[in-house]
Design a protein around this motif. Structure first.
Motif, PDB file in Angstrom:
ATOM      1  N   GLU A  20      -6.626   4.754  -5.768  1.00  0.00           N
ATOM      2  CA  GLU A  20      -5.550   5.354  -5.275  1.00  0.00           C
ATOM      3  C   GLU A  20      -4.148   5.365  -6.170  1.00  0.00           C
ATOM      4  OE1 GLU A  20      -5.322   6.939  -2.524  1.00  0.00           O
ATOM      5  OE2 GLU A  20      -7.079   6.386  -1.549  1.00  0.00           O
ATOM      6  N   VAL A  21      -4.040   4.436  -6.952  1.00  0.00           N
ATOM      7  CA  VAL A  21      -2.716   4.404  -7.893  1.00  0.00           C
ATOM      8  C   VAL A  21      -3.127   5.444  -9.035  1.00  0.00           C
ATOM      9  CG1 VAL A  21      -1.907   3.142 -10.042  1.00  0.00           C
ATOM     10  CG2 VAL A  21      -2.479   1.878  -7.669  1.00  0.00           C
ATOM     11  N   LEU A  22      -4.121   5.746  -9.396  1.00  0.00           N
ATOM     12  CA  LEU A  22      -4.552   6.724 -10.561  1.00  0.00           C
ATOM     13  C   LEU A  22      -4.151   8.173  -9.703  1.00  0.00           C
ATOM     14  CD1 LEU A  22      -7.810   5.748 -12.059  1.00  0.00           C
ATOM     15  CD2 LEU A  22      -5.417   5.377 -12.771  1.00  0.00           C
ATOM     16  N   ALA A  23      -4.657   8.305  -8.424  1.00  0.00           N
ATOM     17  CA  ALA A  23      -4.237   9.662  -7.742  1.00  0.00           C
ATOM     18  C   ALA A  23      -2.685   9.630  -7.366  1.00  0.00           C
ATOM     19  CB  ALA A  23      -4.903   9.345  -6.176  1.00  0.00           C
ATOM     20  N   ALA A  24      -2.170   8.803  -7.231  1.00  0.00           N
ATOM     21  CA  ALA A  24      -0.697   8.531  -7.013  1.00  0.00           C
ATOM     22  C   ALA A  24       0.058   9.029  -8.090  1.00  0.00           C
ATOM     23  CB  ALA A  24      -0.190   7.406  -6.576  1.00  0.00           C
ATOM     24  N   ILE A  25      -0.622   8.672  -9.511  1.00  0.00           N
ATOM     25  CA  ILE A  25       0.031   9.062 -10.730  1.00  0.00           C
ATOM     26  C   ILE A  25      -0.143  10.315 -10.990  1.00  0.00           C
ATOM     27  CG2 ILE A  25      -0.031   8.750 -13.290  1.00  0.00           C
ATOM     28  CD1 ILE A  25      -0.872   6.009 -12.791  1.00  0.00           C
ATOM     29  N   ARG A  26      -1.134  11.102 -10.554  1.00  0.00           N
ATOM     30  CA  ARG A  26      -1.438  12.435 -10.691  1.00  0.00           C
ATOM     31  C   ARG A  26      -0.595  13.116  -9.780  1.00  0.00           C
ATOM     32  NH1 ARG A  26      -4.415  15.039  -7.140  1.00  0.00           N
ATOM     33  NH2 ARG A  26      -5.646  13.175  -6.839  1.00  0.00           N
ATOM     34  N   ILE A  27      -0.167  12.830  -8.527  1.00  0.00           N
ATOM     35  CA  ILE A  27       0.738  13.231  -7.617  1.00  0.00           C
ATOM     36  C   ILE A  27       2.169  13.127  -8.102  1.00  0.00           C
ATOM     37  CG2 ILE A  27       1.684  12.962  -5.233  1.00  0.00           C
ATOM     38  CD1 ILE A  27      -0.934  12.121  -4.517  1.00  0.00           C
ATOM     39  N   LEU A  28       2.490  12.204  -8.857  1.00  0.00           N
ATOM     40  CA  LEU A  28       3.766  12.031  -9.288  1.00  0.00           C
ATOM     41  C   LEU A  28       3.904  13.132 -10.262  1.00  0.00           C
ATOM     42  CD1 LEU A  28       6.384  10.410  -9.891  1.00  0.00           C
ATOM     43  CD2 LEU A  28       5.341   8.919 -11.202  1.00  0.00           C
ATOM     44  N   ASP A  29       2.813  13.127 -11.212  1.00  0.00           N
ATOM     45  CA  ASP A  29       2.904  14.166 -12.289  1.00  0.00           C
ATOM     46  C   ASP A  29       3.191  15.366 -11.964  1.00  0.00           C
ATOM     47  OD1 ASP A  29       2.861  14.850 -15.248  1.00  0.00           O
ATOM     48  OD2 ASP A  29       0.888  15.808 -14.699  1.00  0.00           O
ATOM     49  N   LYS A  30       2.448  15.881 -10.707  1.00  0.00           N
ATOM     50  CA  LYS A  30       2.576  17.343 -10.106  1.00  0.00           C
ATOM     51  C   LYS A  30       3.807  17.528  -9.510  1.00  0.00           C
ATOM     52  CE  LYS A  30      -2.326  18.709 -10.115  1.00  0.00           C
ATOM     53  NZ  LYS A  30      -3.163  19.407  -9.040  1.00  0.00           N
ATOM     54  N   GLY A  88       6.674  15.131  -8.921  1.00  0.00           N
ATOM     55  CA  GLY A  88       8.036  14.433  -9.281  1.00  0.00           C
ATOM     56  C   GLY A  88       8.382  13.409  -8.044  1.00  0.00           C
ATOM     57  N   ASN A  89       7.381  13.190  -6.960  1.00  0.00           N
ATOM     58  CA  ASN A  89       7.688  12.256  -5.935  1.00  0.00           C
ATOM     59  C   ASN A  89       7.116  10.938  -6.211  1.00  0.00           C
ATOM     60  OD1 ASN A  89       8.157  10.904  -3.559  1.00  0.00           O
ATOM     61  ND2 ASN A  89       7.699  13.016  -2.377  1.00  0.00           N
ATOM     62  N   PRO A  90       7.965   9.984  -6.326  1.00  0.00           N
ATOM     63  CA  PRO A  90       7.398   8.503  -6.681  1.00  0.00           C
ATOM     64  C   PRO A  90       6.982   7.825  -5.472  1.00  0.00           C
ATOM     65  CG  PRO A  90       9.873   8.472  -6.821  1.00  0.00           C
ATOM     66  CD  PRO A  90       9.283   9.914  -6.311  1.00  0.00           C
ATOM     67  N   GLU A  91       7.084   8.380  -4.353  1.00  0.00           N
ATOM     68  CA  GLU A  91       6.748   7.585  -2.887  1.00  0.00           C
ATOM     69  C   GLU A  91       5.416   6.964  -3.018  1.00  0.00           C
ATOM     70  OE1 GLU A  91       7.108   8.397   1.945  1.00  0.00           O
ATOM     71  OE2 GLU A  91       8.295   9.434   0.463  1.00  0.00           O
ATOM     72  N   ASN A  92       4.467   7.965  -3.195  1.00  0.00           N
ATOM     73  CA  ASN A  92       3.006   7.279  -3.021  1.00  0.00           C
ATOM     74  C   ASN A  92       2.510   6.441  -4.041  1.00  0.00           C
ATOM     75  OD1 ASN A  92      -0.123   8.647  -3.737  1.00  0.00           O
ATOM     76  ND2 ASN A  92       0.381   7.890  -1.687  1.00  0.00           N
ATOM     77  N   LEU A  93       3.361   6.551  -5.352  1.00  0.00           N
ATOM     78  CA  LEU A  93       2.879   5.464  -6.306  1.00  0.00           C
ATOM     79  C   LEU A  93       3.466   4.137  -5.894  1.00  0.00           C
ATOM     80  CD1 LEU A  93       1.734   4.872  -8.966  1.00  0.00           C
ATOM     81  CD2 LEU A  93       3.909   5.803 -10.234  1.00  0.00           C
ATOM     82  N   ARG A  94       4.631   4.161  -5.383  1.00  0.00           N
ATOM     83  CA  ARG A  94       5.300   2.956  -5.002  1.00  0.00           C
ATOM     84  C   ARG A  94       4.391   2.263  -3.899  1.00  0.00           C
ATOM     85  NH1 ARG A  94      10.205   4.852  -2.907  1.00  0.00           N
ATOM     86  NH2 ARG A  94       9.176   4.722  -0.936  1.00  0.00           N
ATOM     87  N   GLU A  95       3.883   3.157  -3.011  1.00  0.00           N
ATOM     88  CA  GLU A  95       2.982   2.350  -1.951  1.00  0.00           C
ATOM     89  C   GLU A  95       1.680   1.924  -2.510  1.00  0.00           C
ATOM     90  OE1 GLU A  95       0.779   3.879   2.102  1.00  0.00           O
ATOM     91  OE2 GLU A  95       2.274   5.366   0.977  1.00  0.00           O
ATOM     92  N   GLU A  96       1.177   2.877  -3.442  1.00  0.00           N
ATOM     93  CA  GLU A  96      -0.240   2.323  -3.837  1.00  0.00           C
ATOM     94  C   GLU A  96      -0.111   1.004  -4.717  1.00  0.00           C
ATOM     95  OE1 GLU A  96      -2.759   3.338  -2.359  1.00  0.00           O
ATOM     96  OE2 GLU A  96      -2.091   5.203  -1.392  1.00  0.00           O
ATOM     97  N   LEU A  97       1.062   1.214  -5.497  1.00  0.00           N
ATOM     98  CA  LEU A  97       0.978  -0.201  -6.326  1.00  0.00           C
ATOM     99  C   LEU A  97       1.340  -1.414  -5.520  1.00  0.00           C
ATOM    100  CD1 LEU A  97       3.534   1.197  -9.338  1.00  0.00           C
ATOM    101  CD2 LEU A  97       1.101   0.661  -9.453  1.00  0.00           C
TER     102      LEU A  97
END
Length: 234
Positions: free
Chosen positions: A45-55, A57-66
């Motif tokens: 899920e963290v890897l997916a969140a990094i992909r979402i952030l890259d696409k 620019g929203n960091p919300e999902n990465l923060r949650e998954e970390l």
């Protein structure tokens, strides 16, 4: 226990309460073994969140998954504490010592002008650390089987090439792929289905070697291809 701002100490206490006698039935039942799928999924899920952030620019999902990965670390540490094995403080102490020990170019007087020298020093220090640890049998068996298959294959090939014998170069690997594809075509024409798995595994192994030779992330390459494919059906 509700607060406006929570600290790391608060979070550790929350997990301890969840594991306590009057805590959550599910959390109390968990073991290191039962939590393995959770750790695997949360890391993905963290890897997916990094992909979402890259696409996006929203960091919300990465923060949650970390946070979810941190939950796994604290949960395992709490279980270990209950078992009398180690504590979260021990985990932090050990990784802190490791980071200082493996960065002598920052915390010591070793010179490292580029990242290649940093990696070389890292591997040498890591090798010294492994001495005397009975669960490490050989350099190859030190590569966890729990890794994704493509990731592990590349690591095994890379370490074999470095420590034991040279692995096939680009020309040899491409020839091998061609040979196995032709053999696969022949087997299919003759109706022989049993060798299919072997042929596919040989091709995947060659692809892993190509990834090593070109310093590509085979796992990520396949993930990206799959995502591109899925977009056609959105």
């Amino acid at each position: 226990m509700e607060k406006q701002i929570y600290t790391m100490d608060d979070f550790v206490d929350i997990i301890a309460v969840l594991r306590s006698e009057n805590g959550c039935p599910w959390d109390k039942e968990q073991t290191h073994e039962s939590l393995k799928p959770c750790m695997r999924e949360e890391a993905a899920e963290v890897l997916a969140a990094i992909r979402i952030l890259d696409k996006t620019g929203n960091p919300e999902n990465l923060r949650e998954e970390l946070g979810d990965v941190l939950l796994q670390v604290v949960m395992h540490s709490q279980i270990a504490k209950e078992e009398g094995l180690f504590t979260l403080e021990d985990v932090i102490q050990e990784v802190s010592e490791k980071m200082i020990r493996r960065h002598p170019h920052v915390f010591g007087n070793i010179q490292a002008d580029d990242s290649s020298q940093v990696l070389k020093n890292w591997e040498e220090i890591k090798k010294e650390e492994k001495q005397g640890k009975e669960w490490v049998n050989t350099p190859l068996k030190d590569i966890p089987p729990e890794l994704p298959a493509l990731v592990r294959a590349v690591k095994v090939i890379k370490k074999t090439d470095k420590l034991y014998e040279k692995q096939p170069d680009v020309k040899e690997t491409l020839a091998s792929i061609k040979e196995h594809v032709e053999q696969l075509e022949t087997d299919l024409q003759q109706g022989q289905k049993l060798p299919l798995e072997q042929a596919v595994s040989e091709i995947l192994w060659d692809i892993s070697n190509l990834s090593r030779l070109f310093s590509l992330d085979a796992e990520q390459a396949l993930i990206n291809k799959t995502e591109d494919f899925l977009e056609k059906y959105e």
